[in-house]
Design a protein around this motif. Structure first.
Motif, PDB file in Angstrom:
ATOM      1  N   UNK A 123       0.862  -1.176   0.000  1.00  0.00           N
ATOM      2  CA  UNK A 123       0.000   0.000   0.000  1.00  0.00           C
ATOM      3  C   UNK A 123       0.901   1.229   0.000  1.00  0.00           C
ATOM      4  N   UNK A 124       0.347   2.354  -0.419  1.00  0.00           N
ATOM      5  CA  UNK A 124       1.121   3.607  -0.477  1.00  0.00           C
ATOM      6  C   UNK A 124       0.435   4.638   0.407  1.00  0.00           C
ATOM      7  N   UNK A 125       0.621   4.533   1.730  1.00  0.00           N
ATOM      8  CA  UNK A 125      -0.072   5.449   2.639  1.00  0.00           C
ATOM      9  C   UNK A 125       0.337   6.906   2.441  1.00  0.00           C
ATOM     10  N   UNK A 126      -0.623   7.784   2.663  1.00  0.00           N
ATOM     11  CA  UNK A 126      -0.377   9.217   2.658  1.00  0.00           C
ATOM     12  C   UNK A 126       0.374   9.550   3.942  1.00  0.00           C
ATOM     13  N   UNK A 127       1.605  10.054   3.866  1.00  0.00           N
ATOM     14  CA  UNK A 127       2.376  10.337   5.086  1.00  0.00           C
ATOM     15  C   UNK A 127       1.751  11.416   5.972  1.00  0.00           C
ATOM     16  N   UNK A 128       0.870  12.239   5.413  1.00  0.00           N
ATOM     17  CA  UNK A 128       0.161  13.216   6.246  1.00  0.00           C
ATOM     18  C   UNK A 128      -0.881  12.539   7.129  1.00  0.00           C
ATOM     19  N   UNK A 129      -1.307  11.345   6.761  1.00  0.00           N
ATOM     20  CA  UNK A 129      -2.335  10.602   7.501  1.00  0.00           C
ATOM     21  C   UNK A 129      -1.753   9.432   8.291  1.00  0.00           C
ATOM     22  N   UNK A 130      -0.783   8.736   7.694  1.00  0.00           N
ATOM     23  CA  UNK A 130      -0.279   7.467   8.240  1.00  0.00           C
ATOM     24  C   UNK A 130       1.216   7.563   8.480  1.00  0.00           C
ATOM     25  N   UNK A 131       1.623   7.367   9.726  1.00  0.00           N
ATOM     26  CA  UNK A 131       3.042   7.419  10.081  1.00  0.00           C
ATOM     27  C   UNK A 131       3.715   6.062   9.920  1.00  0.00           C
ATOM     28  N   UNK A 132       2.975   4.986  10.098  1.00  0.00           N
ATOM     29  CA  UNK A 132       3.504   3.615  10.027  1.00  0.00           C
ATOM     30  C   UNK A 132       2.345   2.683   9.737  1.00  0.00           C
ATOM     31  N   UNK A 133       2.606   1.576   9.077  1.00  0.00           N
ATOM     32  CA  UNK A 133       1.590   0.548   8.872  1.00  0.00           C
ATOM     33  C   UNK A 133       2.245  -0.828   8.885  1.00  0.00           C
ATOM     34  N   UNK A 134       1.454  -1.838   9.207  1.00  0.00           N
ATOM     35  CA  UNK A 134       1.935  -3.209   9.215  1.00  0.00           C
ATOM     36  C   UNK A 134       0.765  -4.175   9.170  1.00  0.00           C
ATOM     37  N   UNK A 135       1.090  -5.426   8.933  1.00  0.00           N
ATOM     38  CA  UNK A 135       0.079  -6.488   8.836  1.00  0.00           C
ATOM     39  C   UNK A 135       0.200  -7.405  10.041  1.00  0.00           C
ATOM     40  N   UNK A 136      -0.931  -7.674  10.709  1.00  0.00           N
ATOM     41  CA  UNK A 136      -0.942  -8.546  11.883  1.00  0.00           C
ATOM     42  C   UNK A 136      -1.979  -9.649  11.717  1.00  0.00           C
TER      43      UNK A 136
END
Length: 169
Positions: A123-136
């Protein structure tokens, strides 16, 4: 980025439109309005979580188990969910509405439309909205919910999501 003064539809306890108000006014007055969120899974069944940017106005730096935001005036839950996936994660998808409920956690009560979508690992998160992401995995997410600071909606939405999925199987 979440604009807390966007226009939303004020709705009643049956989710019928009463009029158009600013989101700031709806939150301040405790008026019901619509919010659409999506639980994102990958092909292996893992769930996407993310940490909100420190720049967002609501719940900066907290983790979240769903992606979403307020429905705009005239927008369905599904349209709002698809728009939010594109804005926050750069994903074009048609999330499936699973259920709605009045959620009293967070800044004010609101109708929460919970969706599900299978999305690509990349995924290509918007850095203004999402600081970090991961799958759990689900067990990993349960542990994280106990240890990390999540948004108020996350606990309720995830519990209801799992209950809905269990009832469907």
């Amino acid at each position: 980025m979440c604009d807390v003064d966007e226009l939303v539809e004020r709705v009643d306890g049956q989710d019928r439109v009463l009029g158009v108000v600013s989101r700031r006014e709806a939150i301040r007055a405790g008026w019901l309005h619509r919010v659409a969120v999506t639980m994102c899974r990958d092909e292996r069944g893992r769930i996407l979580i993310h940490r909100r940017s420190e720049q967002v106005s609501r719940f900066p730096g907290l983790y979240e188990v769903e992606v979403g935001g307020a429905a705009n005036v005239g927008e369905s839950y599904e349209q709002a969910a698809a728009r939010e996936l594109a804005e926050e994660l750069g994903i074009r998808a048609l999330p499936r509405l699973l259920f709605t409920f009045i959620n009293c956690s967070g800044l004010s009560p609101h109708w929460l439309g919970v969706h599900e979508a299978v999305v690509p690992d990349a995924v290509a998160p918007d850095p203004d909205e999402v600081a970090w992401h991961g799958w759990l995995t689900e067990p990993e997410l349960w542990s994280a919910l106990l240890e990390w600071r999540f948004t108020p909606d996350s606990h309720e939405a995830f519990s209801r999501y799992l209950a809905f999925r269990t009832a469907q199987s």
